[in-house]
Design an enzyme around this catalytic site. Structure first.
Site, PDB file in Angstrom:
ATOM      1  N   ASP A 517       1.121  -1.044 -28.442  1.00  0.00           N
ATOM      2  CA  ASP A 517       0.456  -0.906 -27.151  1.00  0.00           C
ATOM      3  C   ASP A 517       1.283  -1.502 -26.021  1.00  0.00           C
ATOM      4  OD1 ASP A 517      -2.032  -0.394 -25.554  1.00  0.00           O
ATOM      5  OD2 ASP A 517      -1.913  -2.562 -25.302  1.00  0.00           O
ATOM      6  N   GLU A 570       3.686   3.265 -27.164  1.00  0.00           N
ATOM      7  CA  GLU A 570       2.966   3.722 -25.972  1.00  0.00           C
ATOM      8  C   GLU A 570       3.800   3.247 -24.773  1.00  0.00           C
ATOM      9  OE1 GLU A 570      -1.122   3.195 -23.412  1.00  0.00           O
ATOM     10  OE2 GLU A 570      -0.059   1.530 -24.295  1.00  0.00           O
TER      11      GLU A 570
END
Length: 848
Positions: A517, A570
């Site tokens: 993330d 990401e």
């Protein structure tokens, strides 16, 4: 990311308990029976103590004058009591511990008689050691507590707050220790060697026989400490944290924690009524690691570390490497030992047979607590694998997994990096879920959050009183968007903590991949920071060189240790080389970050923006659907329609589409088929597979009632789900759609400039050159006899998927019969076919 307040979990309250602070190995009745059999000992001052002592008192003058010898925490050689020592004791008003018999060497102690209770003098702690133990600032309690050879014999010392009396048991020998006050007990026994011993501890209302924690050598080896010091311990969770084990033939739990700035660390838990006073840990040299083996403590016990900060204040902290936690909002760590037996050997044996970027990969993203609210890990294991397998997805991506105090953060503000969230069960329950998914043929990715952590004062923030896991520079530590703290990626121990954590999930839980993330927030020093709020790197640039090095090390380590896994970034910027190998330097002068795949955020934003426009305006936005092919092979991509696009007013996928309900569903179906045919892997968030109209909420999850046969519009939603099932089925059976995702030779435009028609057509090709033709008509009109250029070596084309099929809820316009090419060239191709293009639909054709 969702900003959140600090968790409301309260720390355990200390209980002023008047009974034992350790687990008993025998019940009180048995201990009292044994006590009755011994030879009555001479009554000591300790017997007069009526209540436990908790506050430090000024030591008695005689105790302050008694010698303690030189001690290092283990057995001693030598240890003769000298005449000078005896004279000193006599001068202080003490009786020498041993009197010599005629003909005996006066410098050797007489051995104590077996089977007897030995009255002994008290080698009490000096004032400094005593005060440091009471204050929780002693770095080496094992050097003064336990049993040690000293001049005159063996000194026994115990620190037992709340105890009324302590007796040493060593074989047939029983030694009643002198009560030195404040919970300290001691005796000097005329023994030649340090014996194995236990303690018989008397509390108000109970007597318990226990092991002495301070008789054990460190349970961490030199290699562990060396690797921790270098920041290279790739299985750090095996060294630090709480580990039930057998040490020196005794069962218990080894506690270890990294706290280099601490003046002292103690273990507090349910086993000592949350009063760690009597359980100080020892510092293991320059590594900053503190360690203590506690006999009798086993799996399931709650604990925290009580840390004395540099300023003398104390803080009670959860274990950074706890492998299990309490259910939030409670915040304690839990001692854990896994006994799970895996059944996914076949899955693991073949996981690395084919590189992920050359294999089919379609991902169903799942928020576990809300997929079917109220289900545990094991209950999810009975439903989720079957559902995902029925829809044909190859993988699931699970969020959240690591423990987090605030459910509304969706797991993106982690406090327990090594613990699966306890909301749904224990760690073995989570293993069971992963195992069942593997046995159903489904890979498991998890969201992993190494970018930042919350400021909860019981977790990582200023863990030992100073910045430790976070950067020491407040401007580098504070994340401007989420109110959290960023990790100090330049500190080797912090980097080790995170790299080992990535390995941990893959090795201990058989996770097949990590979706990392917020990578962009890690890579740039000026991420969300105004000028003057950040400092350039040593090259004068904005890149976070420490974060780059960390990501490279993490990827290299995971791929080396766990073949067949994939890491997914990401990353929302144009950083050069996210999925390039770490040893290959790019134009920017950096080696690649080493990820296997990268989320294609640009494609996602552009394509959803295009689809949100009314078809009459789409001609002006045609480039939003074609621009992705300009950079499609710069990285290995995943096409994500994720949870982030279904919340906070962004609307669900079907609700983003213009028009009435029929047109919205048609647009969504056409878009999904375009997405599945586009180069790259696919990811779809739960609820979008059946065209849920409402935004997702973690409070109630998908609207499953939309599929209820009693609901009038259920066929509309079931039709979209049937399409997703067929997309996955054809996708997996068609190598052209996945085999050459990362090779330009696997894609060819047929028509990419028909903006006036809202039409897009392209070919996908497998390694052998076998094509699949995908044609999308994003206009709400039927286009009959629409000519499409094709290769001239395909005798006929067969429609294998049409999103306008009646069973998907469409108008059933299409090409039911094989379509034969004509010799007329078109779109720079030597042949062409004439198709009927349904409105707001995508059709796939392959050689028939």
């Amino acid at each position: 990311m969702t900003p959140r307040p600090s968790s409301s979990g309260s720390e355990p309250k200390k209980k002023a308990a008047k009974k034992t602070t350790e687990n008993s190995t025998e019940n009180a009745a048995a201990a009292k029976k044994q006590e009755a059999k011994k030879t009555p000992a001479k009554k000591t001052a300790g017997a007069k103590t009526a209540r436990p002592k908790t506050a430090a008192k000024t030591p008695a003058k005689t105790a302050a004058k008694k010698t303690t010898g030189t001690e290092t925490g283990g057995p001693r050689t030598g240890g003769a009591r000298t005449k000078a020592a005896g004279a000193k004791a006599a001068k202080a008003g003490q009786k020498p511990a041993v009197e010599t018999a005629p003909g005996q060497d006066p410098e050797q102690p007489a051995a104590a008689s077996p089977g007897s209770t030995v009255p002994a003098s008290s080698p009490a702690l000096d004032a400094a050691d005593r005060e440091r133990l009471l204050a929780g600032t002693h770095h080496d309690p094992h050097a003064v507590l336990g049993a040690h050879r000293v001049p005159g014999g063996v000194a026994f010392r115990a620190f037992r707050p709340y105890a009324l009396a302590v007796t040493v048991l060593a074989g047939d020998l029983r030694v009643a220790l002198h009560d030195d006050g404040d919970g300290f007990f001691s005796a000097l026994v005329p023994l030649l060697e340090v014996p194995l011993h236990r303690l018989l501890v008397t509390y108000e209302g109970t007597v318990q026989e226990v092991e002495d924690p301070y008789r054990f050598l460190p349970a961490l080896g030199d290699l562990d400490l060396h690797l921790i010091g270098e920041g290279r311990h790739e299985q750090l969770w095996r060294a630090l944290g709480a580990h039930p084990t057998t040490h020196g033939g005794v069962t218990g739990t080894r506690f270890a924690v990294w706290a280099p700035n601490a003046r002292g660390v103690r273990v507090a838990g349910g086993f000592n009524f949350w009063d760690g006073t009597g359980h100080p840990m020892r510092s293991l040299g320059s590594t900053g690691v503190w360690e203590l083996f506690l006999p009798g403590v086993g799996a399931g016990e709650l604990y925290k570390f009580e840390i004395t900060r540099p300023d003398g204040s104390r803080t009670l902290r959860a274990d950074p490497l706890a492998r299990r936690t309490e259910v939030p909002p409670a915040t304690s760590s839990v001692v854990h030992a896994s006994d799970y037996t895996w059944g996914d050997a076949e899955w693991l044996a073949h996981r690395a047979d084919r590189p992920v970027h050359e294999a089919p990969l379609s991902v169903y993203e799942v928020h576990l607590p809300s997929w079917r609210p109220g289900l545990t890990y094991r209950q999810l294991a009975d439903q989720l694998p079957a559902y995902v397998a029925d829809l044909g997805f190859t993988h699931v991506e699970l969020m959240p997994v690591a423990e987090h105090p605030f459910g509304g953060s969706w797991g993106y503000q982690v406090t327990g990096f090594y613990a699966p969230t306890a909301r749904l069960g224990d760690p073995d329950d989570f293993r069971y879920l992963v195992d069942r998914l593997h046995r159903a043929g489904i890979g498991v990715l998890m969201d992993w959050v190494p970018a930042h952590f919350p400021r909860d004062d019981w977790a990582l923030a200023e863990f030992d009183g100073r910045p430790l896991y976070e950067h020491s520079d407040p401007l580098r530590a504070a994340h401007p968007d989420w109110g959290t703290l960023e990790f100090d990626f330049g500190r080797r121990e912090v980097r080790n903590f995170l790299v080992a954590n990535a390995v941990y999930w893959c090795e201990e839980f058989h996770i097949d991949g990590l979706r990392v993330d917020a990578v962009a927030s890690m890579l740039y020093l000026d991420y969300s920071r105004e000028p003057g709020r950040w400092t350039p790197n040593e090259r004068g640039g904005r890149e976070n060189l420490d974060a780059v090095a960390f990501l490279q090390e993490m990827n290299a380590t995971v791929y080396r240790r766990v073949p067949g896994v994939v890491t997914v970034a990401e990353e929302s910027t144009a950083w050069d080389g996210v999925t390039r190998a770490t040893h290959h330097e790019g134009p920017s002068g950096f080696g690649g970050l080493g990820f296997g795949l990268k989320w294609n955020m640009g494609w996602m934003h552009d394509s959803l923006e295009y689809m949100s426009h009314d078809p009459v305006h789409r001609r002006y936005h045609h480039g939003e659907m074609t621009f992705s092919m300009v950079y499609a092979y710069s990285e290995n991509y995943v096409l994500p329609v994720s949870h982030d696009e279904m919340v906070h007013g962004k609307r669900s996928l079907v609700s983003k589409m213009p028009g009435d309900w029929w047109q919205q569903r048609a647009n969504a179906r056409a878009y999904l088929a375009f997405m599945w045919a586009h180069p790259g892997k696919q990811l779809l968030f739960m609820g979008q597979e059946f065209a849920q109209g409402a935004e997702w909420s973690e409070a109630h999850g998908p609207d499953w009632w939309l599929l209820d046969p009693q609901y009038g519009a259920a066929p509309d939603h079931r039709g979209v789900r049937d399409l997703v099932r067929d997309l996955n089925g054809v996708y997996r059976d068609t190598p052209a759609l996945w085999q050459r995702d990362t090779h330009p030779a696997g894609f060819a435009w047929v028509v990419g400039d028909a903006a006036e028609d809202n039409v897009l057509a392209f070919l996908r090709l497998d390694a052998a050159g076998t094509p699949l033709l995908a044609v999308s008509n994003f206009a709400p009109v039927v286009r009959s006899d629409y000519r499409i250029g094709v290769p001239d070596d395909v005798p006929a084309w067969h429609e294998v998927l049409n999103t306008d099929a009646a069973r998907y809820g469409g108008g059933d316009v299409g090409n039911p019969d094989p379509v034969k090419p004509e010799a007329q060239g078109w779109h720079a191709r030597p042949a062409s076919i004439r198709l009927t293009l349904p409105p707001l639909a995508t059709v796939w054709l392959r050689p028939g």
